[in-house]
Design a protein around this motif. Structure first.
Motif, PDB file in Angstrom:
ATOM      1  N   PRO A  42       0.811  -1.215   0.000  1.00 11.73           N
ATOM      2  CA  PRO A  42       0.000   0.000   0.000  1.00 11.73           C
ATOM      3  C   PRO A  42       0.846   1.269   0.000  1.00 11.73           C
ATOM      4  O   PRO A  42       2.060   1.222   0.176  1.00 11.73           O
ATOM      5  CB  PRO A  42      -0.828  -0.116   1.291  1.00 11.73           C
ATOM      6  N   LYS A  43       0.176   2.374  -0.160  1.00 11.95           N
ATOM      7  CA  LYS A  43       0.850   3.663  -0.323  1.00 11.95           C
ATOM      8  C   LYS A  43       1.774   3.996   0.852  1.00 11.95           C
ATOM      9  O   LYS A  43       2.857   4.529   0.663  1.00 11.95           O
ATOM     10  CB  LYS A  43      -0.197   4.767  -0.522  1.00 11.95           C
ATOM     11  N   TYR A  44       1.374   3.657   2.090  1.00  8.10           N
ATOM     12  CA  TYR A  44       2.219   4.011   3.234  1.00  8.10           C
ATOM     13  C   TYR A  44       3.550   3.269   3.196  1.00  8.10           C
ATOM     14  O   TYR A  44       4.571   3.799   3.656  1.00  8.10           O
ATOM     15  CB  TYR A  44       1.497   3.795   4.565  1.00  8.10           C
ATOM     16  N   VAL A  45       3.583   2.069   2.623  1.00  4.58           N
ATOM     17  CA  VAL A  45       4.845   1.341   2.493  1.00  4.58           C
ATOM     18  C   VAL A  45       5.744   2.057   1.484  1.00  4.58           C
ATOM     19  O   VAL A  45       6.942   2.224   1.727  1.00  4.58           O
ATOM     20  CB  VAL A  45       4.602  -0.133   2.087  1.00  4.58           C
ATOM     21  N   ALA A  46       5.165   2.521   0.387  1.00  2.00           N
ATOM     22  CA  ALA A  46       5.941   3.280  -0.597  1.00  2.00           C
ATOM     23  C   ALA A  46       6.498   4.556   0.028  1.00  2.00           C
ATOM     24  O   ALA A  46       7.672   4.892  -0.182  1.00  2.00           O
ATOM     25  CB  ALA A  46       5.074   3.624  -1.804  1.00  2.00           C
ATOM     26  N   VAL A  47       5.690   5.249   0.819  1.00  2.00           N
ATOM     27  CA  VAL A  47       6.152   6.479   1.473  1.00  2.00           C
ATOM     28  C   VAL A  47       7.291   6.167   2.444  1.00  2.00           C
ATOM     29  O   VAL A  47       8.286   6.895   2.504  1.00  2.00           O
ATOM     30  CB  VAL A  47       4.981   7.191   2.188  1.00  2.00           C
ATOM     31  N   LEU A  48       7.175   5.075   3.190  1.00  2.00           N
ATOM     32  CA  LEU A  48       8.245   4.683   4.111  1.00  2.00           C
ATOM     33  C   LEU A  48       9.535   4.374   3.348  1.00  2.00           C
ATOM     34  O   LEU A  48      10.629   4.696   3.816  1.00  2.00           O
ATOM     35  CB  LEU A  48       7.818   3.495   4.963  1.00  2.00           C
ATOM     36  N   TYR A  49       9.420   3.753   2.183  1.00  2.00           N
ATOM     37  CA  TYR A  49      10.597   3.516   1.345  1.00  2.00           C
ATOM     38  C   TYR A  49      11.233   4.841   0.940  1.00  2.00           C
ATOM     39  O   TYR A  49      12.453   5.001   1.011  1.00  2.00           O
ATOM     40  CB  TYR A  49      10.215   2.719   0.098  1.00  2.00           C
ATOM     41  N   TYR A  50      10.415   5.814   0.491  1.00  2.00           N
ATOM     42  CA  TYR A  50      10.956   7.110   0.081  1.00  2.00           C
ATOM     43  C   TYR A  50      11.646   7.817   1.248  1.00  2.00           C
ATOM     44  O   TYR A  50      12.713   8.410   1.076  1.00  2.00           O
ATOM     45  CB  TYR A  50       9.857   8.019  -0.474  1.00  2.00           C
ATOM     46  N   VAL A  51      11.038   7.750   2.425  1.00  4.52           N
ATOM     47  CA  VAL A  51      11.637   8.378   3.609  1.00  4.52           C
ATOM     48  C   VAL A  51      12.980   7.723   3.922  1.00  4.52           C
ATOM     49  O   VAL A  51      13.977   8.406   4.185  1.00  4.52           O
ATOM     50  CB  VAL A  51      10.675   8.303   4.816  1.00  4.52           C
ATOM     51  N   LEU A  52      13.030   6.395   3.884  1.00  8.32           N
ATOM     52  CA  LEU A  52      14.267   5.677   4.159  1.00  8.32           C
ATOM     53  C   LEU A  52      15.353   6.023   3.141  1.00  8.32           C
ATOM     54  O   LEU A  52      16.508   6.278   3.508  1.00  8.32           O
ATOM     55  CB  LEU A  52      14.030   4.166   4.172  1.00  8.32           C
ATOM     56  N   GLU A  53      14.991   6.043   1.877  1.00 11.45           N
ATOM     57  CA  GLU A  53      15.972   6.342   0.829  1.00 11.45           C
ATOM     58  C   GLU A  53      16.516   7.759   0.969  1.00 11.45           C
ATOM     59  O   GLU A  53      17.729   7.986   0.860  1.00 11.45           O
ATOM     60  CB  GLU A  53      15.329   6.137  -0.547  1.00 11.45           C
ATOM     61  N   THR A  54      15.639   8.703   1.253  1.00 14.51           N
ATOM     62  CA  THR A  54      16.055  10.095   1.458  1.00 14.51           C
ATOM     63  C   THR A  54      16.939  10.202   2.698  1.00 14.51           C
ATOM     64  O   THR A  54      17.986  10.871   2.667  1.00 14.51           O
ATOM     65  CB  THR A  54      14.829  11.011   1.591  1.00 14.51           C
ATOM     66  N   ALA A  55      16.537   9.543   3.767  1.00 16.66           N
ATOM     67  CA  ALA A  55      17.328   9.570   5.005  1.00 16.66           C
ATOM     68  C   ALA A  55      18.701   8.945   4.791  1.00 16.66           C
ATOM     69  O   ALA A  55      19.700   9.426   5.338  1.00 16.66           O
ATOM     70  CB  ALA A  55      16.581   8.850   6.119  1.00 16.66           C
ATOM     71  N   GLY A  56      18.778   7.883   4.000  1.00 21.06           N
ATOM     72  CA  GLY A  56      20.058   7.244   3.721  1.00 21.06           C
ATOM     73  C   GLY A  56      21.018   8.179   3.007  1.00 21.06           C
ATOM     74  O   GLY A  56      22.196   8.278   3.376  1.00 21.06           O
ATOM     75  N   VAL A  57      20.526   8.890   2.022  1.00 19.26           N
ATOM     76  CA  VAL A  57      21.378   9.826   1.266  1.00 19.26           C
ATOM     77  C   VAL A  57      21.762  11.017   2.144  1.00 19.26           C
ATOM     78  O   VAL A  57      22.936  11.408   2.197  1.00 19.26           O
ATOM     79  CB  VAL A  57      20.671  10.289  -0.026  1.00 19.26           C
ATOM     80  N   LEU A  58      20.796  11.587   2.857  1.00 18.84           N
ATOM     81  CA  LEU A  58      21.068  12.724   3.736  1.00 18.84           C
ATOM     82  C   LEU A  58      22.079  12.345   4.823  1.00 18.84           C
ATOM     83  O   LEU A  58      23.012  13.093   5.109  1.00 18.84           O
ATOM     84  CB  LEU A  58      19.775  13.216   4.381  1.00 18.84           C
ATOM     85  N   THR A  59      21.915  11.165   5.401  1.00 20.11           N
ATOM     86  CA  THR A  59      22.831  10.716   6.447  1.00 20.11           C
ATOM     87  C   THR A  59      24.237  10.513   5.902  1.00 20.11           C
ATOM     88  O   THR A  59      25.225  10.867   6.558  1.00 20.11           O
ATOM     89  CB  THR A  59      22.301   9.430   7.106  1.00 20.11           C
ATOM     90  N   ALA A  60      24.351   9.980   4.708  1.00 19.57           N
ATOM     91  CA  ALA A  60      25.669   9.821   4.085  1.00 19.57           C
ATOM     92  C   ALA A  60      26.350  11.178   3.932  1.00 19.57           C
ATOM     93  O   ALA A  60      27.542  11.317   4.229  1.00 19.57           O
ATOM     94  CB  ALA A  60      25.539   9.130   2.731  1.00 19.57           C
ATOM     95  N   VAL A  61      25.608  12.175   3.500  1.00 22.43           N
ATOM     96  CA  VAL A  61      26.167  13.522   3.357  1.00 22.43           C
ATOM     97  C   VAL A  61      26.608  14.061   4.719  1.00 22.43           C
ATOM     98  O   VAL A  61      27.700  14.626   4.846  1.00 22.43           O
ATOM     99  CB  VAL A  61      25.145  14.475   2.692  1.00 22.43           C
ATOM    100  N   LEU A  62      25.784  13.887   5.747  1.00 22.17           N
ATOM    101  CA  LEU A  62      26.141  14.369   7.082  1.00 22.17           C
ATOM    102  C   LEU A  62      27.415  13.707   7.593  1.00 22.17           C
ATOM    103  O   LEU A  62      28.244  14.357   8.226  1.00 22.17           O
ATOM    104  CB  LEU A  62      24.996  14.129   8.062  1.00 22.17           C
ATOM    105  N   LEU A  63      27.560  12.413   7.335  1.00 20.19           N
ATOM    106  CA  LEU A  63      28.749  11.701   7.798  1.00 20.19           C
ATOM    107  C   LEU A  63      30.014  12.176   7.094  1.00 20.19           C
ATOM    108  O   LEU A  63      31.108  12.068   7.643  1.00 20.19           O
ATOM    109  CB  LEU A  63      28.584  10.191   7.617  1.00 20.19           C
ATOM    110  N   LEU A  64      29.866  12.696   5.887  1.00 24.59           N
ATOM    111  CA  LEU A  64      31.027  13.172   5.134  1.00 24.59           C
ATOM    112  C   LEU A  64      31.295  14.660   5.336  1.00 24.59           C
ATOM    113  O   LEU A  64      32.228  15.203   4.756  1.00 24.59           O
ATOM    114  CB  LEU A  64      30.846  12.857   3.648  1.00 24.59           C
ATOM    115  N   THR A  65      30.461  15.293   6.150  1.00 27.70           N
ATOM    116  CA  THR A  65      30.689  16.700   6.495  1.00 27.70           C
ATOM    117  C   THR A  65      31.015  16.772   7.985  1.00 27.70           C
ATOM    118  O   THR A  65      31.378  15.774   8.584  1.00 27.70           O
ATOM    119  CB  THR A  65      29.444  17.549   6.165  1.00 27.70           C
TER     120      THR A  65
END
Length: 141
Positions: A42-65
């Motif tokens: 369902p849609k909430y699972v897709a939204v959770l995937y998007y949140v996780l993917e965004t958080a993964g990229v943002l966290t990678a950037v934070l770790l490199l700064t």
């Protein structure tokens, strides 16, 4: 004089590994949803995937700064969130999402668990280390 050859401190290998593991979590979940924007229901699972993917990229950037303390804290969530999701979706199931119940040996899911497990161990130990080293300033090392 600041040593420009080591701008990220002595914890550079751990930070790089953490960033790469966060990006791997994001890539695995983009692959699992069938690309971007994907087709998870369902849609909430897709939204959770998007949140996780965004958080993964943002966290990678934070770790490199210089935002290392926050980066390690978020990395714990990037690792623990999908592990919990895997356990719930394969075990009792989630509301309106039962297609993965009992599907414990899916190859991509097992790869995801391995990456998330490594990230969880690394991020908890590094977050505790950074927190202990500088509890008020969020040390950059």
């Amino acid at each position: 004089m600041r040593n420009s050859a080591r701008p990220l401190g002595r914890a550079w290998p751990a930070r790089l590994a953490g960033a790469l593991l966060c990006l791997a979590v994001a890539v695995i979940h983009v692959t699992d949803q069938g690309g971007f924007p994907g087709s998870k229901a369902p849609k909430y699972v897709a939204v959770l995937y998007y949140v996780l993917e965004t958080a993964g990229v943002l966290t990678a950037v934070l770790l490199l700064t210089r935002a290392v303390r926050l980066g390690w804290f978020l990395a714990v969530g990037v690792a623990a969130g999908p592990i919990l999701g895997y356990l719930l979706s394969r075990g009792p199931g989630l509301p309106d999402y039962s297609s993965d119940i009992g599907n414990w040996t899916e190859p991509l899911g097992l790869l995801s668990l391995a990456v998330e497990g490594l990230l969880l161990i690394l991020s908890v130990s590094c977050w505790l280390s950074v927190r202990k080293a500088s509890p008020r300033t969020g040390a950059a090392s």
